[in-house]
Design an enzyme around this catalytic site. Sequence first.
Site, short mmCIF file in Angstrom:
data_model
loop_
_atom_site.label_atom_id
_atom_site.label_comp_id
_atom_site.label_asym_id
_atom_site.label_seq_id
_atom_site.Cartn_x
_atom_site.Cartn_y
_atom_site.Cartn_z
N ASP A 115 0.86 -1.18 0.00
CA ASP A 115 0.00 0.00 0.00
C ASP A 115 0.91 1.24 0.00
OD1 ASP A 115 -2.30 1.50 0.19
OD2 ASP A 115 -2.36 1.43 2.36
N ASP B 114 -4.15 -2.00 5.12
CA ASP B 114 -4.67 -1.53 6.41
C ASP B 114 -6.17 -1.48 6.46
OD1 ASP B 114 -5.12 0.54 4.70
OD2 ASP B 114 -3.87 2.00 5.73
N ASP C 135 -8.57 -4.41 2.05
CA ASP C 135 -7.34 -5.18 1.84
C ASP C 135 -7.44 -6.61 2.37
OD1 ASP C 135 -5.93 -2.98 0.71
OD2 ASP C 135 -5.61 -2.18 2.72
#
Length: 912
Positions: free
Chosen positions: A340, A644, A648
């Site tokens: 990410d 997070d 995800d």
Amino acid sequence: MHAPLSAASVPPSSDTRWHALPSEEVQHALQTGDHGLTADEARQRLLRHGPNRLARPRRRGALLRLLLQFHNVLLYVMLGAAAITALLGHWVDTGVLVAAVVVNAIIGFIQEGRAEAALDAIRAMLSPHAKVIRDGSRREIDAAELVPGDVVVLASGDRVPADLRLFAVKDLRIEEAALTGESLPAEKGLAPVQPDAPLGDRTGMAYSGTVVVYGQASGYVVATGDATELGRINDMLTGVGHQATPLLRQIDHFGRVLAIAILGASALTFLIGVLWRGHPPAEMFMMVVALAASAIPEGLPAILTVTLALGVQRMARRHAIVRHLPAVETLGSVTVICSDKTGTLTRNEMTVQRVVCAHHAIDVGGIGYAPVGGFSIDGRLIDVDRYPALAQAILGGVLCNDARLREEDGLWRVEGDPTEGALLVLGAKAGMHQHAAGKRLPRVDSIPFESEHRFMATRHRDGDGRSWIYVKGAPERILELCTQQLGHDGERPLDADYWRRMATDTAAQGLRLLAIACREAGPAGDRLDLGDVQSGYTLIALVGIIDPPRAEAIDAVGECHRAGIRVKMITGDHAETARAIGAQLAIGVGKPAITGAEVALMDDAELRRVAMEVDVFARASPEHKLRLVRALQDDGQVVAMTGDGVNDAPALKRADVGVAMGMKGTEAAKEAADMVLADDNFATIATAVREGRAVYDNLKKFILFMLPTNGGEALVVIAAILFELTLPLTPAQVLWINMVTSSTLGLALAFEPAEDGIMGRRPRPPGAPLLSGFFVWRVALVSVLMMTGALGLFLWELQLGNDIDTARTMAVNAVVAAEMFYLLNSRYIFAPVTTRDGLFGNRVALAAIAACVPLQLAFTHLPVMQDIFGSSGLTGIEWAKVLAAGLMVFALAEFEKLVIRRSGLAARLAYG
């Protein structure tokens, strides 16, 4: 456009593209209105659509889950060893092995519950209550009672209880990072968007589980329960199966091959002994039992667990918390890291990096919220006070601002909008602090930011009683208000083309843009309304803001690249921003960035090709992330995925190693992940990869240490059978060597530090066997050396006329002495250990050797041990012979390493 729907046809899924319909059409389709549903209508729809909660998946019973933990080849080997020790009557050994099997099964049973905990964490995101309008009046109800067509009222701080199509909005901003990965709260409006718009661009929608951070709104419920976006993620998570880690796949294969080899060798030996040598079947059975006992690596499961557990402890000290034990080693075999962007590769602290004035583009130093950094033009530091337009822009950014910058325990943090926080940090770098600026020009009124007019304005009065209005907002909107620009030589007519050109240039660098303007207001009144913000403003500057990459992340990405690991950035942010950050991190340089919309159009084969070629993916949805992970795995990659948000969780669960953020991560992401980063820092992943490689190295070193012991014992037994010798080792003596000395010594290798250059080698191929051809050669060589020493001393003692117990004691001690010396050899696979660090660098190894010495003395000389194992006392000369047998193994093993190093084959043989 979609045709209107009747109430009976309100869809049970989120496939209808409500975001593409005007709110009036949504109202008609849902047969509702601003006054909401009646209680009777709501009751009927609740019966039709069910409660607004996520369905619980069917789960296996606890007993079945526990029993399935025993379906493991490694545990079968241990149970086989337990059965053999039971046949021999060694009930203590049997109890130890059975206990180890049960402990392994219980650990697996506990770990299997983490996916279910992830689903529970997603359910916990649903709002327990909702404010609705029913029968024309506002009321608060249990969120589970919401139905399509209900009118929901939202206010700041509320968690959105269902998927809504908004029909009334006032200054609404919603934190959607958990669903979209977008680093800033999303501004909401009423306008419909394209049917294929990504989730983060659907401005007229509010999604279940997200949080209102500012403003108010009303919306129609268009999806509840499993039909919401959150429900779709829940369904994806339920459908994602567990991936066996590379180590477990290798151990499973290794265990099968070893079990087949042991059974085959035992059966062949039995047949040779009975049919060729004419031994009685009963006698041969006991010899074959001794052979099997010598060949089974009873200590492997325990050492495997201990090595992984030590890796967990080392990683925890470096802020990486491992939730799933085998993930420790899997990190060492990772070939691709999908990360990410926000907060992991970047600081999640918006920072002003560029200020464009009428005649200059000023670069701003420093990153993050710490007010440290200078101002420069073309690399030359400047004094802000000598540039009036720059000073005025900084002042305007500080005054037209509702955020607060605070220092707590040495850390700077922003309360309020992160973009406004960046302007406060800019002011502090120039010495213009918010409190002082507010005293100099107190605020008397303001117009808050709204998506309809796309600016914020504040009115201030100076010490002379004059009024000033500062405005900041979207550059194109602020340009419409301006007729002048402020330069080094005062105000001049606006050069709109210059500002548009500079805006395009700054945006191309991935920076978010704000424009700042001001004008002197008339003396009439202290009020500020939209009529005061129409025209006549002077444009001061454009401000370029970005969430900058972490300095340590830049180094860590470089370290990963040198280690042969591809780093890919998958973010919900815009493509331009993602590409700019990627360039600063050396991710995807010179390559295009692919958006989620483009991924959605690709078939699996095309996506497999693109996933390997492209390194930056923007505007990615949960489905896109999951497909990308699968595509990489289908190409044979070992994938680590960071995340997070709830969005995800499916990809985290699917990845070989799921890595969640500890500070800003949702509980759903943490529960689905194998590892949690306590500091949300990408550099911690690179450190964990290093530890993972060290763990795998140590496991290989242990296996290279353990197998020659088993091999040497097995060769001794086979030689005795083939040449009709008395058995040099009894089954009880074999188990003493394997369970006591071999495991005690081998445990020391779990404490080996990482070798130099461990991050300079490429990842091992995912399909590589646990033992390469070279390692088989090493095991065979040392096995023969150990067999030579043990069998040689056994026959020598018999030739000298000593009794069988003394000869067997010599053989046992020869094997143990060889183990002690070979433990030092095993510290480095190719490097020499004939150095100070090689011999004395691992204190645990020295302690293990020191612990084994009294054990062997007790085995040899204590009467009670002599009664149990049939051992007998040795003389000083006999102990010298034992020592010589151990030194022979040490010297020849080091000589083999020397030959390999001089031939230049070490690097090729290590993992080939």
